[in-house]
Write a protein that holds these residues in place. Structure first.
Motif, PDB file in Angstrom:
ATOM      1  N   GLY A 112       3.089  80.370 -14.485  1.00  0.00           N
ATOM      2  CA  GLY A 112       2.198  79.424 -13.835  1.00  0.00           C
ATOM      3  C   GLY A 112       2.898  78.607 -12.767  1.00  0.00           C
ATOM      4  O   GLY A 112       2.409  78.478 -11.640  1.00  0.00           O
ATOM      5  N   ALA A 113       4.059  78.043 -13.093  1.00  0.00           N
ATOM      6  CA  ALA A 113       4.788  77.218 -12.126  1.00  0.00           C
ATOM      7  C   ALA A 113       5.259  78.044 -10.939  1.00  0.00           C
ATOM      8  O   ALA A 113       5.161  77.609  -9.783  1.00  0.00           O
ATOM      9  CB  ALA A 113       5.981  76.551 -12.803  1.00  0.00           C
ATOM     10  N   ASN A 114       5.763  79.228 -11.202  1.00  0.00           N
ATOM     11  CA  ASN A 114       6.238  80.096 -10.130  1.00  0.00           C
ATOM     12  C   ASN A 114       5.096  80.467  -9.185  1.00  0.00           C
ATOM     13  O   ASN A 114       5.232  80.382  -7.954  1.00  0.00           O
ATOM     14  CB  ASN A 114       6.853  81.355 -10.740  1.00  0.00           C
ATOM     15  N   ASP A 115       3.961  80.831  -9.759  1.00  0.00           N
ATOM     16  CA  ASP A 115       2.808  81.199  -8.932  1.00  0.00           C
ATOM     17  C   ASP A 115       2.282  79.990  -8.174  1.00  0.00           C
ATOM     18  O   ASP A 115       1.850  80.101  -7.019  1.00  0.00           O
ATOM     19  CB  ASP A 115       1.713  81.786  -9.824  1.00  0.00           C
ATOM     20  N   GLY A 116       2.325  78.812  -8.817  1.00  0.00           N
ATOM     21  CA  GLY A 116       1.859  77.610  -8.152  1.00  0.00           C
ATOM     22  C   GLY A 116       2.679  77.277  -6.922  1.00  0.00           C
ATOM     23  O   GLY A 116       2.130  76.960  -5.859  1.00  0.00           O
ATOM     24  N   ILE A 117       3.995  77.349  -7.049  1.00  0.00           N
ATOM     25  CA  ILE A 117       4.859  77.062  -5.902  1.00  0.00           C
ATOM     26  C   ILE A 117       4.679  78.097  -4.809  1.00  0.00           C
ATOM     27  O   ILE A 117       4.450  77.771  -3.635  1.00  0.00           O
ATOM     28  CB  ILE A 117       6.339  77.006  -6.346  1.00  0.00           C
ATOM     29  N   ILE A 118       4.786  79.374  -5.182  1.00  0.00           N
ATOM     30  CA  ILE A 118       4.772  80.440  -4.177  1.00  0.00           C
ATOM     31  C   ILE A 118       3.425  80.537  -3.467  1.00  0.00           C
ATOM     32  O   ILE A 118       3.351  80.587  -2.233  1.00  0.00           O
ATOM     33  CB  ILE A 118       5.128  81.793  -4.818  1.00  0.00           C
ATOM     34  N   SER A 163      -0.402  77.924 -18.551  1.00  0.00           N
ATOM     35  CA  SER A 163      -0.410  78.479 -17.198  1.00  0.00           C
ATOM     36  C   SER A 163      -1.106  77.553 -16.212  1.00  0.00           C
ATOM     37  O   SER A 163      -0.621  77.315 -15.106  1.00  0.00           O
ATOM     38  CB  SER A 163      -1.094  79.847 -17.188  1.00  0.00           C
ATOM     39  N   ALA A 164      -2.257  77.021 -16.606  1.00  0.00           N
ATOM     40  CA  ALA A 164      -3.004  76.133 -15.712  1.00  0.00           C
ATOM     41  C   ALA A 164      -2.220  74.858 -15.426  1.00  0.00           C
ATOM     42  O   ALA A 164      -2.155  74.398 -14.274  1.00  0.00           O
ATOM     43  CB  ALA A 164      -4.361  75.797 -16.316  1.00  0.00           C
ATOM     44  N   ALA A 165      -1.636  74.265 -16.468  1.00  0.00           N
ATOM     45  CA  ALA A 165      -0.907  73.009 -16.291  1.00  0.00           C
ATOM     46  C   ALA A 165       0.326  73.201 -15.415  1.00  0.00           C
ATOM     47  O   ALA A 165       0.586  72.412 -14.494  1.00  0.00           O
ATOM     48  CB  ALA A 165      -0.502  72.445 -17.650  1.00  0.00           C
ATOM     49  N   THR A 166       1.083  74.251 -15.672  1.00  0.00           N
ATOM     50  CA  THR A 166       2.306  74.447 -14.900  1.00  0.00           C
ATOM     51  C   THR A 166       2.009  74.947 -13.487  1.00  0.00           C
ATOM     52  O   THR A 166       2.764  74.657 -12.557  1.00  0.00           O
ATOM     53  CB  THR A 166       3.254  75.431 -15.619  1.00  0.00           C
ATOM     54  N   PHE A 167       0.908  75.688 -13.311  1.00  0.00           N
ATOM     55  CA  PHE A 167       0.502  76.055 -11.949  1.00  0.00           C
ATOM     56  C   PHE A 167       0.215  74.794 -11.150  1.00  0.00           C
ATOM     57  O   PHE A 167       0.627  74.668  -9.991  1.00  0.00           O
ATOM     58  CB  PHE A 167      -0.726  76.957 -11.975  1.00  0.00           C
ATOM     59  N   THR A 168      -0.518  73.868 -11.751  1.00  0.00           N
ATOM     60  CA  THR A 168      -0.858  72.623 -11.068  1.00  0.00           C
ATOM     61  C   THR A 168       0.393  71.841 -10.693  1.00  0.00           C
ATOM     62  O   THR A 168       0.512  71.331  -9.569  1.00  0.00           O
ATOM     63  CB  THR A 168      -1.764  71.762 -11.961  1.00  0.00           C
ATOM     64  N   LEU A 169       1.339  71.745 -11.616  1.00  0.00           N
ATOM     65  CA  LEU A 169       2.588  71.038 -11.328  1.00  0.00           C
ATOM     66  C   LEU A 169       3.366  71.731 -10.216  1.00  0.00           C
ATOM     67  O   LEU A 169       3.899  71.080  -9.303  1.00  0.00           O
ATOM     68  CB  LEU A 169       3.443  70.948 -12.592  1.00  0.00           C
ATOM     69  N   GLY A 170       3.433  73.069 -10.297  1.00  0.00           N
ATOM     70  CA  GLY A 170       4.149  73.809  -9.265  1.00  0.00           C
ATOM     71  C   GLY A 170       3.490  73.680  -7.909  1.00  0.00           C
ATOM     72  O   GLY A 170       4.159  73.457  -6.892  1.00  0.00           O
ATOM     73  N   ALA A 171       2.167  73.783  -7.860  1.00  0.00           N
ATOM     74  CA  ALA A 171       1.436  73.705  -6.588  1.00  0.00           C
ATOM     75  C   ALA A 171       1.506  72.316  -5.974  1.00  0.00           C
ATOM     76  O   ALA A 171       1.442  72.165  -4.748  1.00  0.00           O
ATOM     77  CB  ALA A 171      -0.022  74.111  -6.810  1.00  0.00           C
ATOM     78  N   ALA A 172       1.651  71.297  -6.814  1.00  0.00           N
ATOM     79  CA  ALA A 172       1.695  69.922  -6.298  1.00  0.00           C
ATOM     80  C   ALA A 172       2.947  69.673  -5.453  1.00  0.00           C
ATOM     81  O   ALA A 172       2.927  68.812  -4.566  1.00  0.00           O
ATOM     82  CB  ALA A 172       1.651  68.932  -7.459  1.00  0.00           C
TER      83      ALA A 172
END
Length: 230
Positions: free
Chosen positions: A22-28, A151-160
């Protein structure tokens, strides 16, 4: 010998995989989206709108995707357990021999394997077959809700993180600053994921940085091309 408590990190594998993904996808994905829009010559407002839309859509997509995929795994596990339960009721002698053969294959002599199989089946026949025949246990069992939330929580953190850069960086340095900052975030993610999983740092860091940089470079190139054409 003094007793000691062992804490094996494999117990983290379910939520750790979903969290890192999730975090990786959020950042990328968010950084790539912002880079592509920035390279086309758009203003800051367009970058922020694109980034926020990407964050919300990506988090929902990650949650739904993880829930659906892990639920499919849970359904398969449930079907296998139901089949095994029926087989135990229909032919317990065969199931005993099957379990004993598994132990023999692991190096236990036949007599001991028969005794162990008898004791295991007397204690919890389905549990013994689930673990030793089907390889289903508490550590590896599918948990759809946990995977979706992680996945949702870490995507949000990564995308932020790239979204914050889009709000703060000067527009003339947006592309280079966004790329450099996002690569740094990916390196930190690789290091955190490696530490959480008890793995050495270099390989996970290099892996996430390489693929993240490649994705951002391709997106920025396409954005610049489209901006030139339009």
């Amino acid at each position: 010998m003094r007793p000691h408590r062992e804490a094996h990190l494999v117990t983290r594998i379910g939520w750790l995989r979903a969290a890192v993904l999730g975090a990786n996808d959020g950042i990328i994905s968010t950084a790539s989206l912002i880079l592509g829009v920035a390279a086309s010559g758009a203003d800051r407002q367009a970058l922020l709108v694109a980034g926020v839309a990407g964050l919300v859509a990506g988090a929902m997509s990650m949650a739904a995707g993880e829930y659906v995929s892990v639920s499919s795994q849970a359904d398969t596990e449930a079907a296998d357990l139901a089949r095994e339960r029926a087989e135990l009721a229909a032919d317990p002698a065969f199931e005993h021999a099957e379990l004993a053969a598994i132990y023999v294959g692991r190096g236990v002599d036949r007599e001991t394997a028969d005794k162990v199989a008898s004791q295991m089946m007397a204690h919890d026949a389905l549990g013994a077959h689930a673990k030793d025949e089907l390889h289903i246990n508490e550590t590896t069992a599918a948990r759809p809700v946990l995977a979706a939330l992680a996945s949702a929580a870490t995507f949000t953190l990564g995308a932020a993180l790239p979204l914050l850069l889009a709000a703060l960086l000067p527009m003339e340095r947006m592309v280079t600053g966004q790329a450099a900052g996002s690569i740094l975030f990916l390196a930190l993610l690789g290091a955190v994921g490696a530490r959480a999983g008890g793995a050495p740092f270099p390989k996970p860091v290099a892996r996430v940085v390489f693929w993240g940089a490649l994705a951002m470079a391709i997106t920025a190139g396409i954005g610049r091309l489209v901006g030139t054409i339009v």
